[in-house]
Design an enzyme around this catalytic site. Structure first.
Site, PDB file in Angstrom:
ATOM      1  N   LEU B 266      -4.397   7.233  -0.140  1.00  9.84           N
ATOM      2  CA  LEU B 266      -2.786   7.042   0.236  1.00  9.84           C
ATOM      3  C   LEU B 266      -3.084   6.156   1.286  1.00  9.84           C
ATOM      4  CD1 LEU B 266      -1.324  10.836   0.210  1.00  9.84           C
ATOM      5  CD2 LEU B 266      -1.451   9.069  -1.825  1.00  9.84           C
ATOM      6  N   GLU B 421     -11.473  -2.682  10.849  1.00  9.23           N
ATOM      7  CA  GLU B 421     -12.605  -2.773   9.925  1.00  9.23           C
ATOM      8  C   GLU B 421     -13.874  -1.950  10.425  1.00  9.23           C
ATOM      9  OE1 GLU B 421     -16.203  -4.755   7.971  1.00  9.23           O
ATOM     10  OE2 GLU B 421     -15.753  -4.479   9.772  1.00  9.23           O
ATOM     11  N   GLU B 430      -6.241   0.632   3.464  1.00 11.68           N
ATOM     12  CA  GLU B 430      -4.784   1.115   3.351  1.00 11.68           C
ATOM     13  C   GLU B 430      -4.026   0.064   2.533  1.00 11.68           C
ATOM     14  OE1 GLU B 430      -4.404   4.268   4.685  1.00 11.68           O
ATOM     15  OE2 GLU B 430      -6.544   3.925   4.636  1.00 11.68           O
ATOM     16  N   GLU B 433      -4.419   0.566  -0.904  1.00 11.10           N
ATOM     17  CA  GLU B 433      -3.789   1.820  -1.531  1.00 11.10           C
ATOM     18  C   GLU B 433      -2.337   1.617  -1.637  1.00 11.10           C
ATOM     19  OE1 GLU B 433      -7.099   5.020   0.430  1.00 11.10           O
ATOM     20  OE2 GLU B 433      -5.228   4.190   1.924  1.00 11.10           O
TER      21      GLU B 433
END
Lengths: 689, 689
Positions: B266, B421, B430, B433
């Site tokens: 997520l 990173e 992210e 996602e």
């Protein structure tokens, strides 16, 4: 650079297996490799051609199709099922009315059959061990079609063999609540035989619930109150009416999932990894057998114990009591028990799908799928042959136009006849597993017409929100059978409607569950799907479904006399499905209305606020982000709709239209989340679990 | 119809959460809603424009970019990291050389930092509890840039706090085999402090392996034999050469997965469900600290016990012994132990990505992504600013052409500067996602240029098979720096090559692991990806990586003097990446060669036959279906290649080209199977686990 860990290059066994499947997808010759499609003209839906198709769909041909298809029982993988495979192939390869190509694909799948040598039986056994009453082992041969070796005796597919014996208990519909209620009444369930009636929950769930209370064996019957509006006498039922005869038994699969039980997520090809049948989950855990209400009456009306609650009473004409055991002053001696002897066995069988393809003229890599299953429990005139009869008529009309050179769709059309649906949507599920990536990338919509006519009163449509508008457009243009001037739409809205905040009063679309082959398409692939049929007036009957469902009485004569005399409702469904198909395959702009998701999402949100609001508040969980998400969706959908309108007014460039259509096609896919419900096999659509 | 079970309409909390995310995707304004793209002209790659871009990519500007970017430490989420966010935004919004639009997106993610109040420390403690030796708490300030509050002291990110103390043991690289070997030698590991050297396996794995043997604390150092070709004296190392100084310490993340640890799958938005940090898996289980070889030498060269095996010896100039504990005649009193005091803590921080977009002229809904991370451990001149310096120069040249109206790509180009990173590819993960569906549907390829120059000898390219051909095409047209007449390709093939059954001798592409931000793109999304850099001659040095990697010595002067004086290798990478980008964004036919997968699959198959053949035979498992699958793939890829060739010779219709390009773009996606490796978070690509 975060680290130098390199996992690459490792080839594990799992990857190898995956590879085999995935390469298969790619290796299928591409549509674009076939004769080159014509240049990207803005070919659009031809309304005249649509009218031609509507006019050519012939009720009598559908009737003749049905007669042929339901002439003999065609249980999945039996010789007659295979003969129908050939029939479909022949029709779709016909030089004058066939399609571009047709082929079969076979899967080796695990089915369940009763033993021919040792028939299942259910008996009442007296205290001394003598059999006092035997339930019927087959249905009464009322029309000459209920006998013969090809009529599979009633059974519960995938129920395990076993010979449990015990006192009888009545458990209503066998829900969790029903069993809890019995338990709370102090009724001993362990080692009993439990009698339940169909309805309320799925078949398999009854067995699962019973097993949790250590019940030894499960009987299931169809109560005349649930299917015949209470009528139960021979002269009130088929062949004298559409009612279920006393000896009729609903067969069915008791498998809790769908797809081949041994190869979840993988096509059941010879090389696919198979589970050990002993480790399969989802099979009913205890011996189970369905019986007719003729026998259920003898069992249930002689039970002792306290009176069942009012909601548990039914149409057998006696007081339903709970048991355990029979009343001492009844027809069975005190202490009589029920014995079930079940000899079902699992068998690996080859089941075929048949695929018929019309290559798209402009966008061959966009597919409109139209399918139905072929296999039945017995003759299956209604289920599924009423759908297959429509499928064959529609493919004949389109094939004829195609062969004449009059018409070729903008997008490709794929007709499918699925195998082994009755055992758990097996043929369609294996197909979606085998062609997962390609179907996800390319499929515009899936149209399912299983039972095409339950009864001849009104359309019944189920689907995901984007297909609502195309069904409305189609049905507004087709006259309703049996009415002088109403369209199918206008007739439909009289029986099933809702008040839409956007449109006002509209016909109400049902939600797609897992009742037919659309399930893997919508839940596993996230493809916009629909199921179309003609149905009865729900205000006039409380029948769960048409009465002879899954019995040996679902025959051609039953349809011809009681379901749809004249076959005008079959024709109406053929026209509806045909019009929807042509609109999807031929329209320059895909007729999928993304905005119609807004209304559904908004209603889900309201339901969540209403039903979960207090609970969420208790846990300090806010629905705010969801509200925002729905609002954003509504805004974006509106903007997209306006953009389409603007483009439609101009001279749209085919490439720009394609980009837009891709958005419309793929919208449903964005709801997929394969990690959302790992315990719910195949269910990945986050809006429709 | 199989059953009447209807699951539809149920709205669970999981579905609601899923919905929020999914709607977000759709709600992002679409490219096609922006000013309408021009009609579908067959706009193709303009070779003259390509030459212009190659000519305008300026080494000195890259050097100035690097000076600015690496001027101060810019650890993720620190003020200087945020200042660079503004720098990137400003560049990409520049009216003369900016892009169509630029924006930031923030995620709230879980990072790990050492305590400022209580610095981590590692000491040798005598039997009476007095501290006999303290390891450095920071690197030696050799150039004036290793001091100051913004230089984060060396630490092992995500290692838990704790103060273990025990006898020291040397465990080589800390692999499972290393620990097993020690155990088999009868060396007590429980409650010890273990010293390992970097290399062999990932950082986090060393801690996981140690914890399995009940080790109390872990030290990790960089052996001069593994990084400096044995050189270890101050005058042999930076600032006198590119070697790692004795006090240099490699920082790094010890998290075993990637992405924000609290929100797997997520996006780390405010409303996303977050795990309890106590329940997160993948964090190192025991206190861990990296140290320099200056301190490692004092510890290791004083160990008692048996001599370590030859392969475990290194470049510290003494015999490496195993311990436990120090030798009694050494500099530490008998019974001295090592104490580690670790005060790392987890913090939720806002980390930004910066996105810069050029809208495609013809196919705005097809994306070429080009990214690098922005955050460093300290100044990060090589890692990652050498890549960001190239990114800024490339976007400047393209932006200038765009603003002048000279050029607009056929497809959209998205430049990305990823945050956090170094903590585990967090910003990029992210992003994937949040925009999962859209990126999967629309992304042509992902180009990653993290460290652009490790050293100035030869190109190093990693990628999935379909990108090989476009890298070859690009590099054949660009002169290699430091050579008179060789192309980058011709120079490259001298250092890294393989014999291809199809092409003969070609440069060898590496495999993409999880070393940089390409990981979520290739493994999670199945997008064809590559990583480009200039590198050293592996035959001339055994360095694991450039020596000052993740230390405070990775500074502008280090690059300017020792890595790439003159910046011609930076320019070469900018040209290579720029040419690859333009070919992908502008070519009418996507330059992704599907046939190059055949060779890779064939080699995997051969490896499987060779390494697993006997084992599979033992279990009667046939590779036959896999052989067939590879053959089918080869056949289909060949046919597709021929089809492309034929089309390229004619006047191809834009819509037909789009269909073909969709096949090329989506090929990599067909290898995805999100259910293949459920235990390997994000890894879904069945060919590259």
């Amino acid at each position: 650079m975060q680290c130098v860990k390199v996992l690459g290059g490792v080839v594990g066994a799992a990857a190898l297996l995956g590879l085999g499947i995935i390469l298969g997808h790619f290796a299928i010759p591409k549509g674009t490799d076939s004769p080159a499609p014509s240049v990207s003209v803005p070919q659009d839906l031809d309304l005249e051609l649509l009218e031609t198709v509507m006019g050519q769909l012939d009720a009598n041909r559908i009737r003749e199709n049905l007669r042929e298809l339901s002439k003999e029982p065609h249980l999945a993988t039996t010789p007659r099922d295979e003969a129908l495979v050939q029939l479909l192939l022949q029709r779709w390869q016909d030089p004058e009315s066939g399609l571009d190509s047709a082929r079969t694909s076979e899967y080796e799948v695990l089915l369940s059959f009763p033993s021919q040598e040792q028939p299942n039986h259910v008996d009442v056994v007296g205290p001394t061990g003598d059999i006092i009453h035997s339930c019927r082992r087959s249905e009464e041969n009322l029309t000459g079609e209920q006998g013969g070796p090809d009529v599979v005796p009633p059974y519960a597919a995938y129920a395990p063999p076993g010979s449990p014996q015990g006192l009888l208990v009545y458990a209503n519909q066998g829900t969790e609540e029903d069993f809890m209620w019995l338990s709370n009444q102090g009724i001993q369930l362990q080692d009993t035989i439990v009698l339940t009636r169909y309805g309320g929950i799925g078949r398999g769930a009854k067995a699962v619930n019973a097993a949790q209370h250590r019940v030894a064996g499960l009987l299931v019957y169809t109560d005349p109150g649930d299917i015949n509006d209470g009528k139960s006498l021979p002269n009130e039922t088929f062949p004298h009416s559409w009612g279920l005869p006393p000896s009729g038994v609903e067969r069915g699969s008791y498998f809790e999932y769908f797809g081949d039980p041994l190869t979840p997520y993988l096509p059941a090809n010879p090389s696919s990894f198979r589970l050990d049948p002993a480790n399969v989950s989802g099979f009913p855990p205890i011996p189970t057998q369905p019986i007719g209400f003729e026998d259920a009456k003898i069992l249930l009306c002689n039970l002792q114990g306290i009176l069942a609650p009012a909601a548990w009473q039914g149409g057998l004409g006696c007081d339903y009591r709970l048991g355990p055991g029979f009343q001492p002053d009844g027809i069975f001696p005190a202490g009589s028990q029920v014995n079930m002897s079940i000899y079902n066995r699992l068998e690996l069988r080859n089941s075929s799908n048949v695929l018929g393809i019309i290559r798209g003229a402009v966008e061959p890599d966009r597919y409109v799928l139209y399918g139905n299953h072929r296999d039945s429990w017995v003759h299956g005139a209604v289920d599924p042959s009423s759908g297959t009869a429509v499928l064959l008529e529609l493919s004949r009309v389109l094939g004829t136009l195609l062969k004449k050179g009059t018409w070729r769709p903008r997008r490709s059309v794929v007709f499918a006849s699925w195998g082994a649906e009755e055992f758990g949507l097996i043929g369609s599920t294996e197909f979606t597993e085998e062609f997962f990536s390609k179907l996800q990338e390319r499929t515009v919509a899936y149209i399912n017409v299983d039972i095409s006519v339950f009864a001849n009163v009104t359309l019944r449509a189920q689907g995901t929100p984007p297909v609502q508008s195309v069904i409305f457009s189609a049905t507004k243009q087709i006259p309703a059978p049996g009415t002088s001037s109403l369209s199918i739409y206008d007739n439909w809205i009289r029986y099933t409607n809702r008040s839409s905040p956007v449109y006002g009063l509209v016909p109400s679309l049902g939600t797609l569950g897992a009742g037919s082959d659309y399930a893997p398409f919508v839940h596993f692939l996230g493809i916009s799907s629909m199921d179309l049929a003609y149905n009865y007036d729900r205000s006039k009957t409380s029948a769960r479904i048409y009465p002879t469902y899954h019995t040996a009485f679902d025959t051609f004569d039953y349809v011809d006399k009681f379901v749809d005399p004249g076959f005008s409702s079959h024709q109406a469904v053929a026209r509806t499905a045909g019009s929807v198909l042509l609109r999807l395959s031929d329209s320059l702009f895909l007729p999928l209305n993304v905005s119609d998701y807004s209304e559904t999402l908004r209603s889900f949100l309201q339901a969540a606020q209403q039903h979960l609001g207090a609970l969420l508040k208790q846990h300090s969980i806010s629905l705010g982000p969801l509200v925002t998400a729905v609002e954003k969706f509504e805004g974006a959908a509106t903007v997209l709709g306006q953009h389409i309108s603007t483009m439609q007014k101009g001279t749209p460039d085919p490439l720009q239209v394609r980009m837009l259509n891709d958005q419309l096609m793929l919208l449903e896919r964005t709801f997929l989340n394969s990690r959302a419900f790992p315990e719910e096999r195949y269910y990945s659509h986050s809006s429709f679990l």
